[in-house]
Design a protein around this motif. Structure first.
Motif, PDB file in Angstrom:
ATOM      1  N   VAL A 191       0.793  -1.417  -0.121  1.00 46.20           N
ATOM      2  CA  VAL A 191      -0.096  -0.115   0.050  1.00 46.20           C
ATOM      3  C   VAL A 191       0.724   0.995   0.043  1.00 46.20           C
ATOM      4  CG1 VAL A 191      -1.638   1.287   1.374  1.00 46.20           C
ATOM      5  CG2 VAL A 191      -1.691  -1.315   1.433  1.00 46.20           C
ATOM      6  N   ARG A 192       1.625   1.174   0.720  1.00 43.07           N
ATOM      7  CA  ARG A 192       2.782   2.405   1.222  1.00 43.07           C
ATOM      8  C   ARG A 192       4.014   1.681   1.597  1.00 43.07           C
ATOM      9  NH1 ARG A 192       0.246   5.507  -1.652  1.00 43.07           N
ATOM     10  NH2 ARG A 192      -0.468   7.573  -1.351  1.00 43.07           N
ATOM     11  N   CYS A 193       5.319   2.374   1.005  1.00 43.19           N
ATOM     12  CA  CYS A 193       6.515   1.887   1.691  1.00 43.19           C
ATOM     13  C   CYS A 193       7.181   2.950   2.307  1.00 43.19           C
ATOM     14  CB  CYS A 193       7.564   1.147   0.582  1.00 43.19           C
ATOM     15  SG  CYS A 193       6.849  -0.197  -0.402  1.00 43.19           S
ATOM     16  N   TYR A 194       8.046   2.585   3.380  1.00 48.52           N
ATOM     17  CA  TYR A 194       8.581   3.598   4.375  1.00 48.52           C
ATOM     18  C   TYR A 194      10.182   3.282   4.187  1.00 48.52           C
ATOM     19  CZ  TYR A 194       3.777   4.449   5.294  1.00 48.52           C
ATOM     20  OH  TYR A 194       2.580   4.517   5.071  1.00 48.52           O
ATOM     21  N   THR A 195      11.138   4.225   4.675  1.00 48.36           N
ATOM     22  CA  THR A 195      12.378   3.972   4.988  1.00 48.36           C
ATOM     23  C   THR A 195      12.652   3.976   6.455  1.00 48.36           C
ATOM     24  OG1 THR A 195      12.919   6.118   4.781  1.00 48.36           O
ATOM     25  CG2 THR A 195      13.124   4.841   2.775  1.00 48.36           C
ATOM     26  N   VAL A 196      13.391   3.017   7.054  1.00 48.68           N
ATOM     27  CA  VAL A 196      13.691   2.973   8.495  1.00 48.68           C
ATOM     28  C   VAL A 196      15.185   3.115   8.452  1.00 48.68           C
ATOM     29  CG1 VAL A 196      13.448   1.648  10.615  1.00 48.68           C
ATOM     30  CG2 VAL A 196      11.624   1.302   8.948  1.00 48.68           C
ATOM     31  N   SER A 197      15.812   4.444   9.034  1.00 51.84           N
ATOM     32  CA  SER A 197      17.107   4.690   9.048  1.00 51.84           C
ATOM     33  C   SER A 197      17.600   4.155  10.220  1.00 51.84           C
ATOM     34  CB  SER A 197      17.094   6.042   9.335  1.00 51.84           C
ATOM     35  OG  SER A 197      16.781   6.792   7.930  1.00 51.84           O
ATOM     36  N   PRO A 198      19.031   3.757  10.111  1.00 54.70           N
ATOM     37  CA  PRO A 198      19.835   3.314  11.431  1.00 54.70           C
ATOM     38  C   PRO A 198      19.549   4.197  12.795  1.00 54.70           C
ATOM     39  CG  PRO A 198      20.990   3.197   9.462  1.00 54.70           C
ATOM     40  CD  PRO A 198      19.881   4.041   9.067  1.00 54.70           C
ATOM     41  N   PRO A 199      19.546   3.562  13.783  1.00 52.12           N
ATOM     42  CA  PRO A 199      19.445   4.454  15.067  1.00 52.12           C
ATOM     43  C   PRO A 199      20.338   5.561  15.277  1.00 52.12           C
ATOM     44  CG  PRO A 199      19.452   1.891  15.497  1.00 52.12           C
ATOM     45  CD  PRO A 199      19.785   2.205  14.047  1.00 52.12           C
ATOM     46  N   ALA A 200      19.922   6.616  15.727  1.00 47.70           N
ATOM     47  CA  ALA A 200      20.728   7.792  15.855  1.00 47.70           C
ATOM     48  C   ALA A 200      20.149   8.451  16.978  1.00 47.70           C
ATOM     49  CB  ALA A 200      21.079   8.658  14.641  1.00 47.70           C
ATOM     50  N   SER A 201      20.974   9.391  17.591  1.00 46.52           N
ATOM     51  CA  SER A 201      20.739  10.355  18.832  1.00 46.52           C
ATOM     52  C   SER A 201      19.832  11.403  18.254  1.00 46.52           C
ATOM     53  CB  SER A 201      21.685  10.816  19.650  1.00 46.52           C
ATOM     54  OG  SER A 201      21.463  11.568  20.490  1.00 46.52           O
ATOM     55  N   LEU A 202      18.458  11.527  18.670  1.00 47.27           N
ATOM     56  CA  LEU A 202      17.642  12.398  18.440  1.00 47.27           C
ATOM     57  C   LEU A 202      16.908  12.999  19.534  1.00 47.27           C
ATOM     58  CD1 LEU A 202      15.864  10.550  15.236  1.00 47.27           C
ATOM     59  CD2 LEU A 202      17.463  12.398  14.910  1.00 47.27           C
ATOM     60  N   VAL A 203      16.426  14.234  19.307  1.00 47.24           N
ATOM     61  CA  VAL A 203      15.286  14.960  20.300  1.00 47.24           C
ATOM     62  C   VAL A 203      13.891  15.182  19.618  1.00 47.24           C
ATOM     63  CG1 VAL A 203      17.163  15.751  21.561  1.00 47.24           C
ATOM     64  CG2 VAL A 203      16.175  17.170  19.731  1.00 47.24           C
ATOM     65  N   GLY A 204      12.836  15.320  20.235  1.00 46.96           N
ATOM     66  CA  GLY A 204      11.513  15.559  19.787  1.00 46.96           C
ATOM     67  C   GLY A 204      10.683  15.712  20.971  1.00 46.96           C
ATOM     68  N   VAL A 205       9.384  15.427  20.594  1.00 42.13           N
ATOM     69  CA  VAL A 205       8.218  15.394  21.548  1.00 42.13           C
ATOM     70  C   VAL A 205       7.677  13.958  21.512  1.00 42.13           C
ATOM     71  CG1 VAL A 205       6.150  16.499  21.993  1.00 42.13           C
ATOM     72  CG2 VAL A 205       7.712  18.003  21.275  1.00 42.13           C
ATOM     73  N   GLN A 206       7.533  13.458  22.880  1.00 37.93           N
ATOM     74  CA  GLN A 206       6.929  12.259  22.899  1.00 37.93           C
ATOM     75  C   GLN A 206       5.506  12.151  22.892  1.00 37.93           C
ATOM     76  OE1 GLN A 206       8.656   9.449  25.826  1.00 37.93           O
ATOM     77  NE2 GLN A 206       6.957   8.369  26.036  1.00 37.93           N
ATOM     78  N   LEU A 207       4.950  11.543  21.779  1.00 34.40           N
ATOM     79  CA  LEU A 207       3.377  11.460  21.586  1.00 34.40           C
ATOM     80  C   LEU A 207       2.928  10.397  22.901  1.00 34.40           C
ATOM     81  CD1 LEU A 207       4.443  12.641  19.089  1.00 34.40           C
ATOM     82  CD2 LEU A 207       2.584  11.255  17.883  1.00 34.40           C
ATOM     83  N   PRO A 208       1.662  10.717  23.304  1.00 37.49           N
ATOM     84  CA  PRO A 208       0.899   9.677  24.126  1.00 37.49           C
ATOM     85  C   PRO A 208       0.748   8.392  23.533  1.00 37.49           C
ATOM     86  CG  PRO A 208      -0.567  11.379  23.543  1.00 37.49           C
ATOM     87  CD  PRO A 208       0.999  11.888  22.936  1.00 37.49           C
ATOM     88  N   GLY A 209       0.670   7.385  24.144  1.00 35.00           N
ATOM     89  CA  GLY A 209       0.296   5.998  23.622  1.00 35.00           C
ATOM     90  C   GLY A 209      -0.972   5.622  23.968  1.00 35.00           C
ATOM     91  N   ARG A 210      -1.457   4.418  23.759  1.00 31.58           N
ATOM     92  CA  ARG A 210      -2.826   4.144  23.945  1.00 31.58           C
ATOM     93  C   ARG A 210      -3.183   3.565  25.238  1.00 31.58           C
ATOM     94  NH1 ARG A 210      -4.588  -0.122  19.109  1.00 31.58           N
ATOM     95  NH2 ARG A 210      -6.596  -0.032  20.173  1.00 31.58           N
ATOM     96  N   SER A 211      -1.940   3.240  26.047  1.00 31.68           N
ATOM     97  CA  SER A 211      -2.030   2.829  27.366  1.00 31.68           C
ATOM     98  C   SER A 211      -2.192   3.959  28.293  1.00 31.68           C
ATOM     99  CB  SER A 211      -0.819   1.914  27.667  1.00 31.68           C
ATOM    100  OG  SER A 211       0.365   2.439  27.575  1.00 31.68           O
TER     101      SER A 211
END
Length: 466
Positions: free
Chosen positions: A446-466
């Motif tokens: 349906v759609r394809c996505y790229t998953v880059s190797p792990p790296a040090s990143l910052v951002g905002v953590q989204l809430p999960g379902r739990s």
């Protein structure tokens, strides 16, 4: 049993059946990325957001409180809201269509609205248009009571104030509600009887009180949402006007369904001759959308705000509604069957529902396990829809949003985390050492996505379902 009683019973039996079908559809079809995005809003309620006002988030919060963090919980209030909304539209016809026999006129208007694909399928999803349509139908009911020539201006005053409040709540759902307010303003100013009453002018404070949470949020956030949405009015690509106008027309023929669209158009023409109020309410938004299409694309769902008005206006044409309603419901039923069961094995790019909803469960789990195997502790995503959909679908790893929009939420920022970056694949080009994973349905990508190797990143953590 009188014919009127029989008609009313059949009408409510049909609406009850449609509600059951819509609830089944709401529970069966996976969330779209935009719906997941609004679900993230509901996990962090605030008076405003970058893209829209807050009402859709509030509705989702109520729905998930009852039905849990499931597709049905997210969409629960959509199908349920159609019942009181249809009642309100039916009652509004009594006074807004004085030349047509009631309750037949009200039942016909409600059936026309329910037969459109805009409401028929839209009521089973949760977008800002869902509460918008609900509050517009309630607004039309209170407005019909306010303009009733059989009541005094004093008795009409509470109905005018209620109309202002409901229009403000519609604005809290989606900014396009302001176009209905402009249409009402035009009708009041050009109608002496209404212009001389205190009610329309005292409705304005009620309107602004209801709008105030969104206005205050924007004032505290540098008018971010108003500037984002208002900035679209400045887009100008006249060389593509024919394309944009064609898309606007085609989108409305599709969402209204063809025969109902013709009836809507005939109704507006009839209102120009004998129903000034409905003509103003319908034409001001229509002219704005057509004008916008001369310079930029009008999204197909934007004119949803006019549909309750058009359903009333269509009755003024005096045409039979039987075949438009039947054809609209058949088209909507076919689309719903395809959305749930996919009997036509269309390739993904030809099936818009499958393109948005298909393959998320398997893909999300695969992405999370791939990232965890590489030693990542989070999933980093820039696209807001993809980030929200991953946050809703899997709880293996937290999702970090890197789009600047997340900083307008009251969400905790993160220190540097070891995360894989996930992005939609573009033109079969992948970053170096990236892995390509696809959402698949029936072994078709349906759609394809790229998953880059792990790296040090910052951002905002989204809430999960739990």
């Amino acid at each position: 049993m009188t014919d009127t009683t029989r008609q009313l019973r059949l009408f409510w039996a049909l609406l009850a059946a449609l509600t059951i079908v819509r609830l089944f559809l709401a529970a069966s079809v996976p969330l779209t990325p935009d719906e997941a995005y609004y679900w993230v809003w509901s996990r962090n309620l605030q008076p405003g957001y970058l893209d829209h006002p807050f009402m859709v988030a509030l509705w989702i919060r109520i729905g998930t409180w009852v039905g849990g963090n499931t597709p049905l919980g997210v969409r629960l209030l959509g199908p349920l809201s159609v019942l009181p909304g249809s009642w309100a539209l039916c009652q509004a016809a009594r006074r807004l269509l004085p030349g047509s026999p009631w309750p037949q006129s009200g039942l016909s208007a409600a059936l026309l609205l329910n037969a459109t694909l805009m409401l028929g399928l839209g009521a089973a999803t949760m977008t800002p248009d869902t509460p918008l349509l609900f509050f517009i139908t309630l607004f039309l009911y209170t407005l019909s009571r306010a303009i009733d020539p059989g009541v005094t201006s004093r008795a009409a005053l509470p109905w005018w104030i209620g109309s202002g409040v409901l229009l403000g709540l519609a604005f809290d759902s989606k900014y396009t509600a302001v176009l209905i307010g402009l249409g009402l303003g035009g009708a009041v100013l050009t109608t002496g009887r209404l212009r001389r009453q205190p009610g329309p002018w005292l409705a304005i404070p009620g309107l602004f009180v209801a709008m105030s949470p969104v206005i205050l949020w924007n004032a505290c956030h540098h008018w971010a949402s108003f500037l984002r949405q208002g900035g679209r009015a400045g887009d100008w690509h006249p060389a593509r006007a024919v394309q944009f106008l064609g898309e606007l027309l085609g989108g409305q023929v599709g969402l209204a369904t063809p025969l109902i669209f013709i009836l809507f158009a005939a109704g507006v023409w009839a209102c120009l001759k004998r129903n000034r109020l409905l003509a103003w309410l319908a034409l001001v938004p229509t002219i704005v959308f057509i004008t916008h299409a001369f310079g930029d694309r009008v999204q197909p769902n934007w004119p949803a705000v006019i549909y309750p008005v058009l359903a009333l206006a269509a009755i003024e044409a005096g045409w039979r509604i039987r075949w438009p309603v039947i054809s609209g419901m058949v088209i909507t039923l076919i689309v719903c069957i395809q959305a749930v069961f996919s009997p036509l094995h269309l390739v993904p790019h030809r099936d818009p529902v499958l393109r948005l909803t298909g393959g998320w469960d398997g893909f999300s789990r695969q992405v999370a396990l791939q990232a965890k195997a590489e030693g990542a502790t989070a999933l980093a995503v820039e696209d807001y829809g993809l980030a929200a959909r991953l946050a809703f679908t899997q709880d293996i790893l937290p999702v970090i949003g890197t789009d600047p929009r997340w900083h307008l939420f009251r969400l905790p920022g993160t220190a540097a985390v070891k995360a894989v970056r996930i992005a939609e694949q573009r033109h079969d080009v992948s970053p170096e050492k990236a892995v390509t994973l696809c959402r698949e349905v029936r072994d078709q990508a349906v759609r394809c996505y790229t998953v880059s190797p792990p790296a040090s990143l910052v951002g905002v953590q989204l809430p999960g379902r739990s």
